[in-house]
Design a protein around this motif. Structure first.
Motif, mmCIF file in Angstrom:
data_model
loop_
_atom_site.group_PDB
_atom_site.id
_atom_site.type_symbol
_atom_site.label_atom_id
_atom_site.label_comp_id
_atom_site.label_asym_id
_atom_site.label_seq_id
_atom_site.Cartn_x
_atom_site.Cartn_y
_atom_site.Cartn_z
ATOM 1 N N GLU A 1 35.805 46.802 35.584
ATOM 2 C CA GLU A 1 37.236 47.123 35.538
ATOM 3 C C GLU A 1 37.574 48.292 36.473
ATOM 4 O O GLU A 1 38.603 48.267 37.166
ATOM 5 C CB GLU A 1 37.624 47.473 34.098
ATOM 6 N N ASP B 1 48.025 41.555 37.583
ATOM 7 C CA ASP B 1 48.702 42.094 38.765
ATOM 8 C C ASP B 1 47.842 41.971 40.018
ATOM 9 O O ASP B 1 48.347 41.674 41.112
ATOM 10 C CB ASP B 1 49.066 43.568 38.541
ATOM 11 N N THR B 2 46.529 42.196 39.868
ATOM 12 C CA THR B 2 45.627 42.104 41.023
ATOM 13 C C THR B 2 45.557 40.673 41.538
ATOM 14 O O THR B 2 45.584 40.435 42.750
ATOM 15 C CB THR B 2 44.224 42.611 40.655
ATOM 16 N N LYS C 1 46.956 43.401 32.014
ATOM 17 C CA LYS C 1 47.946 43.678 33.064
ATOM 18 C C LYS C 1 47.308 43.932 34.426
ATOM 19 O O LYS C 1 47.751 43.380 35.439
ATOM 20 C CB LYS C 1 48.821 44.864 32.657
ATOM 21 N N LYS C 2 46.275 44.751 34.464
ATOM 22 C CA LYS C 2 45.657 45.063 35.755
ATOM 23 C C LYS C 2 45.059 43.809 36.387
ATOM 24 O O LYS C 2 45.196 43.576 37.595
ATOM 25 C CB LYS C 2 44.592 46.143 35.592
ATOM 26 N N ALA D 1 40.119 45.719 42.328
ATOM 27 C CA ALA D 1 41.174 45.925 43.312
ATOM 28 C C ALA D 1 41.328 44.616 44.083
ATOM 29 O O ALA D 1 40.541 43.683 43.901
ATOM 30 C CB ALA D 1 40.819 47.082 44.253
#
Length: 358
Positions: free
Chosen positions: A310, A205-206, A201-202, A314
């Protein structure tokens, strides 16, 4: 003469299936009966059931967690149930060998094979064995390793270093076929972004947050994982998202100029073999046993990859990491061309043939 039979097992993620997919065609071509034992709803069921000549048996399985959960009280009983189901199935199909790629579903199968006195060959992709393979090791006849250093983490003399198993069809990709299928232009390079078969997910989304900035320079294929495709992104020019790819993956890999990925061993060795410069974002120790961290560090040290941790992921760090990868991609490809690839598939087949019941 009675037709020979072989049972494959492994699942939970695509990485626990890909080696099996590379080996199965050989045994089908030999005219053997090929069976697969997996879970009832894992990704292995989707991947294997497309092979009409392979019989699929779903069994109960429990997740082997490293953290406290009320499910830990129930799952040992699910594992025991799976052992019983696998024991029954192995008695019915009478294989002369079981080949296990690992993952939670493989544990009851390996135990049941040992109870039936059926030889078991295990494959371990990572530098250190996963929990499932550590449990299964005492019941195995041989353990094939991808990393040469892995042998020191395995007790006894069962380990055999065979190198990376890469599916032959991945080397047969057609970049023009992929370009036409995706509707991409020839002028812009292609970035393949893989969150893993289970998604991330991260990472997803990034990427989505910076996709309009990236598509100024790149065309992007985004493999998001099951249920992770954002339909609202469908109108972005030069961006294509999928849960995962199977038949189209060799073509898309042939088209890709660079890859952003987790650091699962099977995947990164495939990228290495295909000379695809990679940015690795390994799973952190907070949510894993740290195997991807070791894999990524090994590849970075060899000059095959860049790493973005991880914890540092960003929008700005991902953009900068992609920029640096683009600057260094030719240097990385040169290192990759020096990689001495072993014929791992032939080695595993030899080990299987030498280990099976006579």
């Amino acid at each position: 003469m009675e037709q020979k039979a072989i049972v494959f097992t492994g699942g939970g993620s695509a990485g626990h299936v890909t080696v099996n997919l590379a080996l199965i065609p050989y045994f089908l071509q030999k005219g053997e009966k090929v069976h697969y034992i997996g879970s009832k709803d894992g990704i292995e069921k989707e991947l294997i059931q497309s092979l009409e000549e392979v019989s699929y048996k779903a069994i109960a399985t429990g997740k082997l967690r490293r953290y406290l959960s009320v499910k830990n009280l129930k799952d040992p009983f699910r594992v025991l149930k799976g052992v019983g189901e696998a024991y029954q199935y192995l008695g019915d199909v009478k294989p002369s060998i079981v080949f296990s790629k690992g993952g939670f579903v493989s544990v009851p199968v390996v135990m049941a094979a040992w109870m039936r006195k059926i030889p078991v060959v295990i494959h371990e992709s990572d530098l250190t064995p996963g929990l499932a393979n550590r449990i299964a090791l005492p019941f195995a006849t041989k353990v094939c390793t991808t990393f040469e250093e892995a042998a020191k983490h395995l007790k006894g003399n069962k380990a055999i270093h065979i190198g990376a198993v890469v599916r032959e069809e991945l080397r047969q990709g057609d970049k023009e076929r992929a370009r036409n299928w995706l509707g991409f232009v020839q002028e812009k390079p292609v970035l393949l972004f893989m969150g893993g078969s289970l998604g991330a997910k991260k990472m997803n989304d990034t990427l989505r947050a910076i996709v309009t900035e990236l598509t100024g320079k790149y065309q992007i294929v985004h493999l998001c994982g099951k249920g992770q495709v954002d339909l609202e992104m469908g109108s972005v020019q030069g961006y294509k998202a999928f849960e995962y790819l199977q038949d189209e993956l060799p073509d898309v890999l042939a088209l890709a100029d660079m890859v952003i990925s987790r650091a699962g061993s099977n995947a990164i060795f495939e990228f290495l073999t295909l000379h695809k410069p990679m940015l690795l974002i390994p799973l952190s120790e907070k949510v894993s046993r740290g195997d991807q961290l070791l894999n990524a560090k090994s590849f970075e040290k060899s000059g095959y990859a860049h790493i973005l941790w991880e914890e540092d992921l960003a929008e700005d760090t991902l953009l900068e990491s992609i920029r640096l990868l683009g600057e260094n991609k030719e240097k990385i490809r040169a290192k990759m061309r020096d990689y001495n690839r072993q014929d791992a598939i032939s080695e595993i087949i030899k080990i299987i043939e030498n280990s099976r019941l006579r």
